[in-house]
Write a protein that holds these residues in place. Structure first.
Motif, PDB file in Angstrom:
ATOM      1  N   GLY A  49       0.051   4.326  -3.089  1.00  0.00           N
ATOM      2  CA  GLY A  49      -1.412   4.364  -3.061  1.00  0.00           C
ATOM      3  C   GLY A  49      -2.085   3.750  -4.266  1.00  0.00           C
ATOM      4  O   GLY A  49      -3.271   4.012  -4.522  1.00  0.00           O
ATOM      5  N   THR A  80       0.836  -1.194   0.000  1.00  0.00           N
ATOM      6  CA  THR A  80       0.000   0.000   0.000  1.00  0.00           C
ATOM      7  C   THR A  80       0.875   1.250   0.000  1.00  0.00           C
ATOM      8  O   THR A  80       0.651   2.192  -0.767  1.00  0.00           O
ATOM      9  N   THR A 140      -4.762  -1.506  -2.049  1.00  0.00           N
ATOM     10  CA  THR A 140      -5.457  -0.931  -0.893  1.00  0.00           C
ATOM     11  C   THR A 140      -6.224  -1.984  -0.103  1.00  0.00           C
ATOM     12  O   THR A 140      -6.633  -1.733   1.026  1.00  0.00           O
TER      13      THR A 140
END
Length: 323
Positions: free
Chosen positions: A33, A28, A38
């Motif tokens: 991101g 992550t 995620t």
């Protein structure tokens, strides 16, 4: 890879055990991101390219994405599977379990021994041939997922909580009518499943002959972890030692080599004219001697249960009972 979901600094991360073995790497964080990293379900659904990218991140992670084990809290590796089905891939344990179920039901009568003999004479507690002939399964509650080191709180109506030592496969693709030659390729990875069971409640509801139902249905009743090991790292899953310990004492030992049906058999059967989904969990059922119920033992309040499958790790939980 040994893939994990964990919390660190108030955030949830998807990552893996680092190659050194002493730290973990957050995909992550390392990916900046990337939405594929995620959640574990997102990683599974993203397919082989996402796994290749995860391997690259694991090989050369940025410093800020490396965390020590004592800084993190493990969560269920797959907190939100789209479906969980527990199968009877091990069948050796079923006949002893059925006989013990008859004992449990008979114990409520005025003459337990006579009632037990009556129940056995009905033939309802014999092992049906269908268990050997095809994959038998039931739908588990995919919202009742718990993880490593979580406290498992037994429902107040039970007086006999049991662990069940199980192995599980995680599906890696959306598919239908998967042939036997392709079924193994549909497996993303493997984990440990503790199918917590309220034996007294289960005994009552199974007398209706419609399944375990409420006896296996409560908050946190399906514990997964401590990681998902990708299929490429496991190789053949049919020679792995399975062990259960209670407060450090070994209670159960078995092997995945004793599975009557394979996970490939299960995937072929479950996908026949039906869709299987990436991220769904397929439980093996209990290995022989893999629960206290089968070996004449009982758990007590505060017990710590460790389920271990060689090559995957140890899934540890403590229990809280109201009796």
């Amino acid at each position: 890879m040994k893939l994990i979901t964990y919390t660190h600094g108030g955030s949830t991360h998807v990552g893996a055990h680092a190659n050194t073995g002493s730290t973990v790497v957050s995909f992550t964080q390392a990916s900046g991101g990337d939405p594929r990293f995620t959640s574990m379900l997102g990683l599974i659904q993203a397919g082989e390219k996402a796994l290749d990218d995860a391997r690259s991140l694991l090989d050369s992670p940025p410093k800020e994405a490396i965390h020590s084990f004592d800084e993190i809290t493990l969560r269920p590796p797959l907190p939100n599977p789209p479906r969980v089905r527990d199968c009877s891939l091990f069948i050796e344990h079923l006949q002893p379990a059925f006989l013990n179920m008859a004992r449990t039901i008979a114990a409520k009568s005025d003459d337990p021994e006579a009632e037990y003999e009556r129940l056995i004479a009905t033939g309802n507690f014999d092992l049906p041939k269908v268990f050997a002939e095809q994959v038998i399964y039931y739908i588990s509650d995919h919202t009742a997922i718990s993880g490593p080191d979580e406290l498992i709180i037994a429902p107040p109506e039970t007086r006999q909580l049991d662990y069940e030592l199980e192995f599980a496969a995680v599906v890696g693709t959306i598919a239908k009518n998967v042939g036997p030659q392709d079924a193994e390729k549909a497996i993303f990875g493997y984990t440990i499943l503790n199918d917590w069971s309220c034996r007294d409640v289960q005994g009552r509801v199974m007398s209706s002959q419609i399944g375990p139902a409420r006896g296996k249905d409560f908050d946190g009743s399906n514990t997964l972890g401590p990681c998902i090991v990708t299929a490429d790292e496991i190789g053949s899953p049919y020679g792995m030692t399975m062990t259960a310990r209670v407060n450090g004492e070994e209670w159960s030992r078995g092997s995945t080599s004793t599975m009557h049906h394979t996970f490939a058999d299960a995937i072929t059967y479950l996908s026949s004219a039906r869709t299987i989904y990436a991220g769904e969990v397929i439980g093996s059922g209990t290995v022989l001697s893999g629960s206290p119920f089968e070996i004449g033992k009982r758990l007590k309040n505060g017990d710590e249960i460790e389920l271990e499958v060689a090559g995957i790790g140890i899934l540890r939980n403590r229990i809280q009972l109201s009796y």
